[in-house]
Design an enzyme around this catalytic site. Structure first.
Site, PDB file in Angstrom:
ATOM      1  CG  ASP A  32      40.547 -30.942  19.933  1.00 62.34           C
ATOM      2  OD1 ASP A  32      41.342 -31.244  20.835  1.00 62.34           O
ATOM      3  OD2 ASP A  32      39.419 -31.455  19.818  1.00 62.34           O
TER       4      ASP A  32
ATOM      5  CE  LYS B 159      42.367 -24.584  24.437  1.00 58.95           C
ATOM      6  NZ  LYS B 159      41.572 -25.336  23.455  1.00 58.95           N
TER       7      LYS B 159
ATOM      8  N   GLY C  65      44.240 -31.646  26.235  1.00 58.18           N
ATOM      9  CA  GLY C  65      45.693 -31.494  26.250  1.00 58.18           C
ATOM     10  C   GLY C  65      46.205 -30.590  25.155  1.00 58.18           C
ATOM     11  CG  HIS C  66      47.576 -27.248  25.417  1.00 60.78           C
ATOM     12  ND1 HIS C  66      46.383 -27.070  24.767  1.00 60.78           N
ATOM     13  CD2 HIS C  66      47.517 -26.495  26.544  1.00 60.78           C
ATOM     14  CE1 HIS C  66      45.633 -26.228  25.471  1.00 60.78           C
ATOM     15  NE2 HIS C  66      46.290 -25.873  26.548  1.00 60.78           N
TER      16      HIS C  66
ATOM     17  CD  GLN D 188      37.974 -29.343  28.479  1.00 63.47           C
ATOM     18  OE1 GLN D 188      37.906 -28.396  29.221  1.00 63.47           O
ATOM     19  NE2 GLN D 188      38.516 -30.475  28.863  1.00 63.47           N
TER      20      GLN D 188
END
Length: 431
Positions: A13, A16, A40-41, A225
């Site tokens: 988190d 990225k 997720g992004h 991650q």
């Protein structure tokens, strides 16, 4: 011309998505090399938010190819749904811009069910904080050499036999948990429902990447991650089920480590963590609340609230070493705007003795006490800054102190979710 690996240097988190999107404009291919749809992004492009879980960030950019490597475990139904959501936002996903490794492992419904059953079972003792998406059980089957892989969908005549082998293991587990057995037909029909949607993307990824490298194409490797959730190097057992460190970019894609030129560690200007496990600098007070609210600290995939605390330089210093980080991208500096003072953890004490790193033992991790250094804060805004001249003097001092403590330079500095609000110090692709 360099190929770049992007990894999270904390518990994930770190932002990225924006950095990978920013870099993808300079890349020809963007490769996911580990994890699943448990991370997720969120990308913000021209005011539009795109939430990605399995798809590499580059797919939202025209002319870029996204690649899902063999190190990823793929829930085919989740992937088809994600492709559909992007299509609704005007981003078509076709074999022209997405390839999937034919030797990647598939997540089945039985993996998701087992994930939840284990987390809920009283006999499990300590809860890991899993997302219940079947990631861990799928990796277990991969290591146990009984996984169903993308290539197995090609020959339906042999698929039933492979499913039988999986169910020999899983039905025994289900019986022990008091659950009904699963039939071969159930899993077969589940896979047939998405077979024709998945197979057009199938690719021999290691060969594709080698061909592209030899042709002089720039390749960006995208992890999910963070380092401290690595199955080997993270805060075990409160970790994910895969290797999240930079070395996995090779193993999870098939491109040799000699072709990886720059490792960029995405690093948040403070620290957050989702789920259970040790967190030495966590602030369960108004400081933590301030960081969480101002930083909008909720998980992209799960929506879970993130735990927040001061920047832990000892942990990031550890990540720099384990990953071989060349430079960091420091994100969310603007969240610290308006604070009178800011603390940085420079190390720990364990049972009264000094420690310059987080120990591997679970009990010791829970007992470490952070040693803090206090810096003066700033009240001028850094949000949207695009050059060093736009930053307050105290913010610059904070960044420089972070560099000193972690032993790595800042290559990029992010000051908002918008991709152009980035200060570039060193272009990773020009290494």
């Amino acid at each position: 011309m360099a190929n770049v690996v992007v990894v999270g240097s904390q518990w994930g988190d770190e932002g990225k998505g924006k950095i990978v999107d920013w870099l993808s404009e300079r890349a020809d291919l963007v490769v996911r090399f580990q994890g699943g749809h448990n991370a997720g992004h969120t990308l913000v492009i021209d005011g539009v938010s795109y939430k990605l879980s399995l798809l590499p960030s580059g797919v939202v950019r025209k002319g870029k190819m996204g690649v899902i490597g063999n190190g990823v475990v793929i829930d085919p139904h989740a992937l088809v749904a994600e492709i559909g959501r992007l299509a609704e936002q005007g981003v078509p996903i076709t074999p022209d811009n997405l390839r999937i490794a034919d030797n990647a492992t598939l997540i089945l419904s039985l993996h998701r069910e087992l994930d939840g059953l284990r987390e809920d079972a009283a006999s499990t003792g300590t809860k890991i904080g899993t997302t219940r998406r079947g990631i861990g059980p799928a990796y277990e089957d991969k290591v146990g050499r009984r996984a169903i892989r993308v290539m197995d969908l090609v020959n339906t005549d042999t698929l039933r036999g492979k499913i039988e082998r999986v169910l020999t293991h899983h039905n025994a587990l289900r019986k022990g948990l008091g659950e009904a057995e699963i039939s071969v037909d159930t899993i077969f029909d589940e896979l047939m429902a998405v077979r024709d949607d998945i197979l057009p993307f199938r690719e021999t990824v290691w060969k594709l990447l080698d061909d592209k490298r030899r042709a002089g194409k720039r390749i960006l490797f995208e992890g999910a991650q963070g380092t401290l959730l690595d199955i080997d190097h993270g805060t075990y057992p409160f970790v994910t089920s895969s290797n999240t460190v930079a070395g996995q970019a090779s193993a999870g894609s098939g491109l040799g480590p000699g072709s990886l030129n720059f490792v960029l560690g995405i690093t948040k200007a403070y620290t957050t963590r989702v789920g259970e496990g040790p967190f030495p600098t966590e602030q369960e007070n108004e400081i933590g609340q301030f960081l969480g609210e101002k930083g909008h600290e909720f998980g992209t995939v799960t929506g879970r609230k993130r735990r927040c605390g001061w920047f832990d330089a000892a942990l990031v210093r550890q990540s720099v070493s384990v990953n071989g980080i060349t430079g960091i991208a420091l994100t969310k500096l603007d969240v610290l705007d308006g604070m009178d003072e800011i603390k940085i953890c420079t190390g720990y004490t364990l049972d009264g003795e000094p420690m310059d790193h987080l120990p591997a033992a679970q009990g010791a991790q829970a007992r470490v006490v952070p040693v803090y250094e206090t810096l003066e804060g700033w009240h001028e805004p850094t949000v949207g800054a695009r050059s060093w001249a736009d930053l307050p003097a105290q913010a610059i001092k904070y960044v420089r102190r972070v560099e000193e403590l972690i032993g790595a330079p800042v290559a990029m500095l992010s000051t908002s979710p918008e991709r152009d609000d980035t200060i570039l110090v060193a272009d990773p692709f020009e290494d």
